[in-house]
Design a protein around this motif. Structure first.
Motif, PDB file in Angstrom:
ATOM      1  N   ASP A 145      48.625 -24.075  -1.470  1.00 57.34           N
ATOM      2  CA  ASP A 145      47.209 -24.439  -1.388  1.00 57.34           C
ATOM      3  C   ASP A 145      47.048 -25.936  -1.188  1.00 57.34           C
ATOM      4  O   ASP A 145      46.227 -26.386  -0.366  1.00 57.34           O
ATOM      5  CB  ASP A 145      46.482 -23.994  -2.657  1.00 57.34           C
ATOM      6  CG  ASP A 145      46.289 -22.485  -2.708  1.00 57.34           C
ATOM      7  OD1 ASP A 145      46.359 -21.856  -1.641  1.00 57.34           O
ATOM      8  OD2 ASP A 145      46.071 -21.955  -3.810  1.00 57.34           O
ATOM      9  N   GLN A 146      47.820 -26.723  -1.937  1.00 58.14           N
ATOM     10  CA  GLN A 146      47.767 -28.176  -1.773  1.00 58.14           C
ATOM     11  C   GLN A 146      48.208 -28.572  -0.368  1.00 58.14           C
ATOM     12  O   GLN A 146      47.593 -29.430   0.269  1.00 58.14           O
ATOM     13  CB  GLN A 146      48.665 -28.850  -2.825  1.00 58.14           C
ATOM     14  CG  GLN A 146      48.186 -28.677  -4.260  1.00 58.14           C
ATOM     15  CD  GLN A 146      46.842 -29.353  -4.483  1.00 58.14           C
ATOM     16  OE1 GLN A 146      46.526 -30.392  -3.892  1.00 58.14           O
ATOM     17  NE2 GLN A 146      46.028 -28.756  -5.342  1.00 58.14           N
ATOM     18  N   GLU A 147      49.299 -27.923   0.110  1.00 58.85           N
ATOM     19  CA  GLU A 147      49.772 -28.221   1.453  1.00 58.85           C
ATOM     20  C   GLU A 147      48.715 -27.860   2.483  1.00 58.85           C
ATOM     21  O   GLU A 147      48.499 -28.590   3.451  1.00 58.85           O
ATOM     22  CB  GLU A 147      51.002 -27.388   1.714  1.00 58.85           C
ATOM     23  CG  GLU A 147      52.375 -27.951   1.857  1.00 58.85           C
ATOM     24  CD  GLU A 147      52.601 -29.393   2.029  1.00 58.85           C
ATOM     25  OE1 GLU A 147      52.539 -29.838   3.181  1.00 58.85           O
ATOM     26  OE2 GLU A 147      52.866 -30.078   1.069  1.00 58.85           O
ATOM     27  N   LEU A 148      48.054 -26.699   2.271  1.00 56.58           N
ATOM     28  CA  LEU A 148      47.026 -26.260   3.205  1.00 56.58           C
ATOM     29  C   LEU A 148      45.859 -27.235   3.233  1.00 56.58           C
ATOM     30  O   LEU A 148      45.309 -27.531   4.307  1.00 56.58           O
ATOM     31  CB  LEU A 148      46.552 -24.863   2.809  1.00 56.58           C
ATOM     32  CG  LEU A 148      45.522 -24.212   3.731  1.00 56.58           C
ATOM     33  CD1 LEU A 148      46.072 -24.075   5.145  1.00 56.58           C
ATOM     34  CD2 LEU A 148      45.095 -22.851   3.192  1.00 56.58           C
ATOM     35  N   LYS A 149      45.476 -27.734   2.055  1.00 51.96           N
ATOM     36  CA  LYS A 149      44.397 -28.717   2.005  1.00 51.96           C
ATOM     37  C   LYS A 149      44.778 -29.974   2.789  1.00 51.96           C
ATOM     38  O   LYS A 149      43.967 -30.524   3.547  1.00 51.96           O
ATOM     39  CB  LYS A 149      44.092 -29.071   0.558  1.00 51.96           C
ATOM     40  CG  LYS A 149      43.398 -27.955  -0.222  1.00 51.96           C
ATOM     41  CD  LYS A 149      43.116 -28.359  -1.649  1.00 51.96           C
ATOM     42  CE  LYS A 149      42.419 -27.241  -2.427  1.00 51.96           C
ATOM     43  NZ  LYS A 149      42.176 -27.620  -3.838  1.00 51.96           N
ATOM     44  N   LYS A 150      46.035 -30.419   2.595  1.00 53.80           N
ATOM     45  CA  LYS A 150      46.490 -31.606   3.328  1.00 53.80           C
ATOM     46  C   LYS A 150      46.477 -31.342   4.833  1.00 53.80           C
ATOM     47  O   LYS A 150      46.069 -32.199   5.629  1.00 53.80           O
ATOM     48  CB  LYS A 150      47.898 -31.980   2.877  1.00 53.80           C
ATOM     49  CG  LYS A 150      47.967 -32.511   1.451  1.00 53.80           C
ATOM     50  CD  LYS A 150      49.387 -32.883   1.083  1.00 53.80           C
ATOM     51  CE  LYS A 150      49.467 -33.418  -0.345  1.00 53.80           C
ATOM     52  NZ  LYS A 150      50.868 -33.769  -0.718  1.00 53.80           N
ATOM     53  N   LYS A 152      44.620 -29.191   6.405  1.00 55.43           N
ATOM     54  CA  LYS A 152      43.228 -29.150   6.863  1.00 55.43           C
ATOM     55  C   LYS A 152      42.676 -30.557   7.043  1.00 55.43           C
ATOM     56  O   LYS A 152      41.980 -30.835   8.030  1.00 55.43           O
ATOM     57  CB  LYS A 152      42.384 -28.377   5.860  1.00 55.43           C
ATOM     58  CG  LYS A 152      42.607 -26.875   5.890  1.00 55.43           C
ATOM     59  CD  LYS A 152      41.708 -26.164   4.899  1.00 55.43           C
ATOM     60  CE  LYS A 152      41.893 -24.654   4.973  1.00 55.43           C
ATOM     61  NZ  LYS A 152      41.028 -23.958   3.980  1.00 55.43           N
ATOM     62  N   GLU A 153      42.969 -31.458   6.095  1.00 52.80           N
ATOM     63  CA  GLU A 153      42.508 -32.836   6.222  1.00 52.80           C
ATOM     64  C   GLU A 153      43.119 -33.496   7.441  1.00 52.80           C
ATOM     65  O   GLU A 153      42.434 -34.184   8.206  1.00 52.80           O
ATOM     66  CB  GLU A 153      42.867 -33.628   4.950  1.00 52.80           C
ATOM     67  CG  GLU A 153      42.095 -33.210   3.712  1.00 52.80           C
ATOM     68  CD  GLU A 153      40.603 -33.489   3.860  1.00 52.80           C
ATOM     69  OE1 GLU A 153      40.255 -34.460   4.541  1.00 52.80           O
ATOM     70  OE2 GLU A 153      39.803 -32.723   3.307  1.00 52.80           O
ATOM     71  N   SER A 155      44.189 -31.941   9.997  1.00 52.97           N
ATOM     72  CA  SER A 155      43.600 -31.303  11.175  1.00 52.97           C
ATOM     73  C   SER A 155      42.246 -31.905  11.496  1.00 52.97           C
ATOM     74  O   SER A 155      41.923 -32.157  12.666  1.00 52.97           O
ATOM     75  CB  SER A 155      43.461 -29.791  10.936  1.00 52.97           C
ATOM     76  OG  SER A 155      44.723 -29.195  10.736  1.00 52.97           O
ATOM     77  N   LYS A 156      41.429 -32.143  10.447  1.00 55.17           N
ATOM     78  CA  LYS A 156      40.137 -32.789  10.672  1.00 55.17           C
ATOM     79  C   LYS A 156      40.336 -34.163  11.291  1.00 55.17           C
ATOM     80  O   LYS A 156      39.641 -34.528  12.257  1.00 55.17           O
ATOM     81  CB  LYS A 156      39.386 -32.908   9.354  1.00 55.17           C
ATOM     82  CG  LYS A 156      38.912 -31.576   8.793  1.00 55.17           C
ATOM     83  CD  LYS A 156      38.186 -31.786   7.483  1.00 55.17           C
ATOM     84  CE  LYS A 156      37.698 -30.455   6.897  1.00 55.17           C
ATOM     85  NZ  LYS A 156      37.018 -30.657   5.589  1.00 55.17           N
TER      86      LYS A 156
END
Length: 228
Positions: A145-150, A152-153, A155-156
């Motif tokens: 989840d932490q990796e996914l958040k990173k 996503k950031e 990616s943004k």
């Protein structure tokens, strides 16, 4: 009066001693065996021949009862028939057979209990293993989840950078177009200025020539002044 011999007293003393000595040290408890065999005869009476002896606990099927005597006709699997006294038969299994069944049942229950205990231990081990695996998966999911958040950031940011890059590329292309147009206009102006200069120089040169030709003609002659 006859005298009693010393041998009599010795014999009497030994006998009394042996009688007074306890014999429990030689005692041993035993039981009468629960194995009986009952004769099955060819007819209703003890005078008939014995065709088979049945062991206690044997299951038989009563097919006929004699009202005048205490004899019943029985059938023994697979195909033996005979007569036996009714007093030898009971409606429930013998005590030994019941005990054997109970002991067999107890043995099966113990074996089943041991098997159940083994299965219980195995299930507890599996539950412990699955619990540990679940905890590991929970930690892994949290990390993902932490990796996914990173991601996503990132990616943004990547989307923003890509959009900005595209805008800069478009601006750069427009600047190149503008620069090219300005270069063309500058070269045109240079050519126009050169042509204008040449034309102006030519006009000046022509004007000078014309002026050189006309100027002498504009000067007054001495004859026309009246001066002698």
């Amino acid at each position: 009066m006859n005298s009693i011999s010393p041998t009599f007293f010795r014999t009497l003393f030994v006998s009394m001693f042996l009688i007074s000595v306890p014999i429990t040290g030689f005692a041993e408890t035993k039981y009468v065996i629960d194995e009986h065999y009952f004769p099955v005869r060819s007819g209703k009476g003890n005078e008939f021949r014995i065709i088979k002896s049945l062991k206690s606990g044997t299951a038989v099927e009563v097919t006929q009862k004699d009202k005048d005597t205490d004899w019943v006709r029985i059938q023994i699997p697979p195909d033996i028939e005979g007569w036996i006294e009714d007093r030898y038969l009971i409606s429930t299994p013998s005590a030994k057979e019941q005990l054997d069944k109970l002991q067999s049942m107890l043995k099966r229950m113990k074996e089943s209990g041991s098997s159940q205990q083994s299965r219980l231990i195995e299930m507890e081990q599996k539950i412990e293993s699955l619990t540990s695996e679940k905890q590991t998966l929970t930690r892994t999911n949290a990390a993902l989840d932490q990796e996914l958040k990173k991601i996503k950031e990132l990616s943004k940011n990547a989307i923003r950078l890509d959009r900005t890059n595209n805008e800069l590329i478009q601006k750069n292309q427009q600047l190149e177009v503008d620069l090219e147009q300005m270069t063309v206009e500058r070269d045109k102006l240079k050519n126009d200025n050169r042509n204008t200069g040449l034309k102006l120089g030519a006009l000046i040169l022509i004007a000078g020539v014309i002026l050189g030709m006309v100027a002498p003609m504009l000067r007054p002659s001495k004859r026309d002044t009246g001066w002698s």
